[in-house]
Design a protein around this motif. Sequence first.
Motif, PDB file in Angstrom:
ATOM      1  N   SER A  74       0.862  -1.395   0.132  1.00 43.12           N
ATOM      2  CA  SER A  74      -0.345  -0.118   0.105  1.00 43.12           C
ATOM      3  C   SER A  74       0.824   1.287   0.062  1.00 43.12           C
ATOM      4  O   SER A  74       0.780   2.078  -0.655  1.00 43.12           O
ATOM      5  N   THR A 105      -5.542   5.537   4.228  1.00 42.42           N
ATOM      6  CA  THR A 105      -5.549   4.229   3.817  1.00 42.42           C
ATOM      7  C   THR A 105      -6.968   3.843   4.675  1.00 42.42           C
ATOM      8  O   THR A 105      -7.404   4.345   5.501  1.00 42.42           O
ATOM      9  N   GLY A 106      -7.540   2.729   3.802  1.00 45.82           N
ATOM     10  CA  GLY A 106      -8.690   2.076   4.744  1.00 45.82           C
ATOM     11  C   GLY A 106      -8.197   0.824   5.550  1.00 45.82           C
ATOM     12  O   GLY A 106      -8.686   0.933   6.817  1.00 45.82           O
ATOM     13  N   CYS A 162     -13.941   3.245   3.354  1.00 45.82           N
ATOM     14  CA  CYS A 162     -13.863   3.647   1.850  1.00 45.82           C
ATOM     15  C   CYS A 162     -14.097   5.105   1.746  1.00 45.82           C
ATOM     16  O   CYS A 162     -13.836   5.586   0.605  1.00 45.82           O
ATOM     17  N   GLU A 190      -4.153   1.891  -1.153  1.00 44.62           N
ATOM     18  CA  GLU A 190      -4.796   0.603  -0.759  1.00 44.62           C
ATOM     19  C   GLU A 190      -3.954  -0.671  -1.532  1.00 44.62           C
ATOM     20  O   GLU A 190      -3.926  -0.574  -2.529  1.00 44.62           O
ATOM     21  N   ALA A 192      -4.998  -4.647  -0.756  1.00 50.99           N
ATOM     22  CA  ALA A 192      -5.819  -5.443   0.061  1.00 50.99           C
ATOM     23  C   ALA A 192      -6.330  -6.518  -0.778  1.00 50.99           C
ATOM     24  O   ALA A 192      -7.080  -7.276  -0.328  1.00 50.99           O
ATOM     25  N   GLU A 232      -7.357  -2.213  -6.227  1.00 49.78           N
ATOM     26  CA  GLU A 232      -5.870  -1.522  -5.436  1.00 49.78           C
ATOM     27  C   GLU A 232      -5.399  -0.551  -6.094  1.00 49.78           C
ATOM     28  O   GLU A 232      -5.432  -0.361  -7.378  1.00 49.78           O
ATOM     29  N   LEU A 341     -11.159   0.784  -2.125  1.00 47.47           N
ATOM     30  CA  LEU A 341     -11.340   1.133  -0.898  1.00 47.47           C
ATOM     31  C   LEU A 341     -10.949   2.733  -0.260  1.00 47.47           C
ATOM     32  O   LEU A 341     -11.328   3.408  -0.788  1.00 47.47           O
ATOM     33  N   GLY A 342      -9.943   2.722   0.552  1.00 45.88           N
ATOM     34  CA  GLY A 342      -9.370   3.833   1.051  1.00 45.88           C
ATOM     35  C   GLY A 342      -8.793   4.572   0.051  1.00 45.88           C
ATOM     36  O   GLY A 342      -8.407   5.863   0.348  1.00 45.88           O
TER      37      GLY A 342
END
Lengths: 411, 81
Positions: A74, A105-106, A162, A190, A192, A232, A341-342
Motif C-alpha cells: 500500500s 488508507t482504509g 472507503c 490501498e 488489500a 488496489e 477502498l481507502g
Amino acid sequence: MARKVVITGLGATTPIGGDVPTMWKNALKGVSGAHTLEDEWVAKYDLPVHFAARCSTPALEVLSRVEAKRMDPSTQFGVIAAREAWADSGITEIDHDRLAVAFATGIGGVWTLLDAWDTLREKGPRRVLPMTVPMLMPNGVAAAVSLDLGARAGAHTPVSACASGTEAMHLGLELIRSGKADVVVCGGAEAAIHPMPLAAFSSMQALSRRNDDPEHASRPYDRDRDGFVMGEGAGALVLEAEEHAIARGARIYAELAGTSVTADAYHITAPDPEGLGATRALKAAMFDGRIQAEDVVHVNAHATSTPVGDKPEYTALRAALGAHVDNVAVSATKSQMGHLLGASGAVEAVLTVLAVYERQAPLTINLENQDPEIPLDVVTSARKLPAGDIVALSNSFGFGGHNAVIAVRNV
Amino acid sequence: MASNEEILAGLAEIVNEETGLATDAVELDKSFTEDLDIDSISMMTIVVNAEEKFGVRIPDEEVKNLKTVGDAVNFISNAQA
C-alpha cells in the motif's frame, strides 16, 4: 475570507493505468481493470471470489527492489502516486516547514501484518522482520510520503474505510485554510488483494461473484449488479494555497472549492436507506464552497455496484440537488477499476479534477439495464461538460457510516 | 563449514539484498554503520539472514560488537567451528 485552495499536481497508479495520463485515457475510453486472479491461494483456500482489479503497473516496475523492501505494497502505491503528483506540480523550491501530507488508507499494511504472522508461526519470532511495525502501521503511507518529500508541517492519516481518500482532501483543505500549511500532498493508498480481506468481504456478501465474467462484474446502477470488485492502487493530489500557486506561476487544474465529512450514526455497515448522512454531506460541501445546485454539472459517484449501496446515494443526490439532478452527468468509475477502498476517494478526486479541467466526464461501463429506481443521467458514452463556470462533486462513503464529499470548481 | 572468503562473499550478498550496496563494497575493514551506512534495523535483518545462511546463532547482545564486516566474518567462522 478563507484562503482559496487550488489543485496543481495529480498522480495515480490504478488498475486502468499506472500513471495519470494512461488512467485518464482509459477512463474516457471505458476499459475494465478486473481480471481472474492466477494466484495459487484462490484455489488453496477455495475463495468464493476468483477475480479482482490489480494495478496495471506492478510497483516493482517503478520502485527499486531495495526501496520497495521497506514498504508495504500500500505504501509502495502511495509513494508512486505522490511522486507523480509532486513532479506534476512543478514545485522545485518550497519551505518544507509549510508542506504537509494527508494520506489515507482504509486497511493499512495488511500484507505485511499477515506475512509476519505466517512467518512467526512457520519460522518463529526471530525471523519476523524488524521493519514489520513501521510497514504495517496505517500511517506508514503518510510517513513514507513525508519522508520522501521532506514534508514537515505534519503527516496525517485520516482513516474512515472507503471514505478515507476523500476525507484526506477535506483535511488538506482545512490545513491550508487554517494557515497551518501552504501546500499539502493529499491522497489515499490501498493494497488489500489478499485472501483474508477477499474472504472477509465475501462473507459479508459485499463482493460480486461473477467469476466467469470479471470484466463485467462491476456494474453500478445496473439491475443485475451483485457486489463490488476489489481494486488496489493510489491517487495523490497537490493542494496549494492559491496565492502560493500564483506566486510561482503554477499550472492550476481547478479549485478545491468545498469539502465536508458527516457520519450516519445509523448502522456499522449498512447505508442509511434514506441517505440522510450523505445528503447532509452533499449540502455541507456545497455550502462550504458557496455552490448552488444549478452550478453542479458532474458527479463522480461512490457507486460501488452493491445492490444496497447505489440507491441511497441517488436519494441523497436528489435531496441535495433537487430537480437539477436530472441535468447532472454522473460517472461511476468503479465500473472500470473496481473499488480501491481507502484509495478510491483520492483516485476519483483526480478523475473529478481532470473532468473539470478537460471538460469531459469519464465513462461508466457495464450499464446494460439501468435500475429503474435509480433514474440518473449516467455517462456511458463520450460526454463533454459545458463551458463557463462549472462545479463537479465526488462522493465517498465508508463502513462505519462515514460520508465525505468534495466540490471542485474550474478556475 | 565455510571458509572466511566464502563467509565474506555470502555476507556481501546479504548486504546487497538488504541495502542495494555493490557486493565488492563489502570489505573486511569496512564499518557497518560508518562506511556502509547500515542502520540498526537493516543490521538486524542482515544478522537474521546470516544466521539462516550459515547455520549459526548470533545473540542480540553480540550484534553491537560486530562493528566491521571482519568482526562479523570472524564471529560466524568461530560459531561454525
